[in-house]
Design an enzyme around this catalytic site. Structure first.
Site, short mmCIF file in Angstrom:
data_model
loop_
_atom_site.label_atom_id
_atom_site.label_comp_id
_atom_site.label_asym_id
_atom_site.label_seq_id
_atom_site.Cartn_x
_atom_site.Cartn_y
_atom_site.Cartn_z
N SER A 134 1.03 -1.05 -0.16
CA SER A 134 -0.01 -0.01 0.00
C SER A 134 0.97 1.05 0.00
O SER A 134 2.07 1.12 0.49
CB SER A 134 -1.00 -0.01 1.32
OG SER A 134 -1.61 1.28 1.53
N TYR A 147 -3.10 -0.42 10.33
CA TYR A 147 -3.22 -0.64 9.10
C TYR A 147 -1.72 -0.51 8.47
O TYR A 147 -1.11 -1.13 7.65
CB TYR A 147 -4.28 -0.03 8.26
CG TYR A 147 -4.18 -0.58 6.93
CD1 TYR A 147 -4.38 -1.76 6.34
CD2 TYR A 147 -3.79 0.54 5.90
CE1 TYR A 147 -4.32 -1.97 5.00
CE2 TYR A 147 -3.67 0.18 4.41
CZ TYR A 147 -3.89 -1.12 4.01
OH TYR A 147 -4.03 -1.38 2.80
#
Length: 304
Positions: A134, A147
């Site tokens: 990500s 996250y």
């Protein structure tokens, strides 16, 4: 042709990767947890594989199935795409230990245990490993802490793995998407709302505002500039296209950004700030012209 294994293949990015591979005639082991997803993957011509990367016993069983299949055909594993992943939001004060461990179990420990289980087959084929990370592997923001922590860890994992496996002829890349139109937010909705509701003061005000945005999401305004409140979502196929490059390029990049210019600018600015902090630390104290000269040399060495 030796196969590629894709985890988290039941929907979103993983499904798009399987579709791209099958369209190219590539044999695929497609791993998912839900029966409906496994049936859909079989209909695409993939070999469905029931797998929850959080479960060591399932990882061992899935790896044994794949290894036996490869042994029968005298093949190795051409590629392993670590796509299975989960998200989660809430201020750090609202994250219980169990939720944090579960997040890392999928996003970090899962790729590690599956890679090790399949490593002999990857070495035999001098295959490729692609981790779906990500842009959050380079940046973070309030409520996104755990996250992005997991994606920072996956970034380090992929880089170390790349260095260790390069002498064995196995290339490792990490693909770093920005916002993508998948079900990851909806899948984690109830858990997110529970953490936000349990967030203590003084962070509860922020948590309540985020919870309101989950319950009543606003559609992006295509006429307005992109911002944190007005995101542009990429299609999963855009990520799959880059994964295909990482699997097929003669010399794949170590990392690939996928997303809008606004998103990538945030990553570049964060990396520049980190670079300047390192260069101007008292123990380094690089002059501006020396730092710029090094940056220019690095740019040219990469063909920029």
């Amino acid at each position: 042709m030796a196969p590629v294994l894709v985890t988290g293949a039941g929907s979103g990015i993983g499904l798009a990767i399987v579709q791209a591979l099958r369209a190219a005639g590539q044999p695929v082991w497609a791993a998912a947890r839900r029966e409906t997803h496994l049936q859909q993957l079989a209909a695409l011509g993939a070999w469905p594989l029931r797998l929850d990367v959080r479960e060591p016993a399932q990882v061992r069983a899935a790896a044994a199935t794949v290894m036996a299949h490869l042994h029968e055909r005298g093949q190795g594993l051409a590629g392993l795409v670590h796509n299975a992943g989960v998200g989660g939001i809430a201020p750090l004060a609202g994250w219980p230990d169990d939720d944090l461990l579960a997040l890392f179990d999928t996003n970090v420990f899962g790729p590690h245990r599956l890679t090790n289980a399949l490593l002999p087959a990857l070495l035999a084929a001098r295959g490729r490993i692609v981790c779906i990370g990500s842009m959050g592997g380079s940046i973070t923001s309030p409520t996104m802490g755990p996250y992005t922590m997991s994606k920072h860890a996956l970034e380090a994992y992929a880089e170390c793995l790349r260095q260790e496996l390069a002498p064995q002829g196995v290339a490792v890349s990490i693909v770093q998407p920005g916002a993508v139109a998948t079900d990851i937010g909806e899948n984690g909705r109830e858990g997110n709302l529970a953490r936000l509701a349990a967030t203590p003061p003084p962070f509860d005000t922020l948590a309540a505002a985020v919870a309101d945005s989950i319950r009543a999401p606003s559609a992006p305004d295509p006429a307005a500039p992109e911002s944190a409140r007005n995101r542009r979502y990429a299609a999963p196929a855009a990520v799959a296209e880059v994964v295909m490059q990482a699997l097929q390029a003669p010399e794949p990049q170590a990392r690939y950004l996928v997303g809008t210019r606004w998103e990538s600018d945030r990553v570049v600015e964060a990396l520049l700030a980190r670079l300047i902090d390192a260069a101007t630390s008292p123990s380094q104290a690089l002059a501006e012209d020396e730092l710029v000269a090094r940056l220019r040399a690095a740019w040219r060495s990469r063909g920029g």
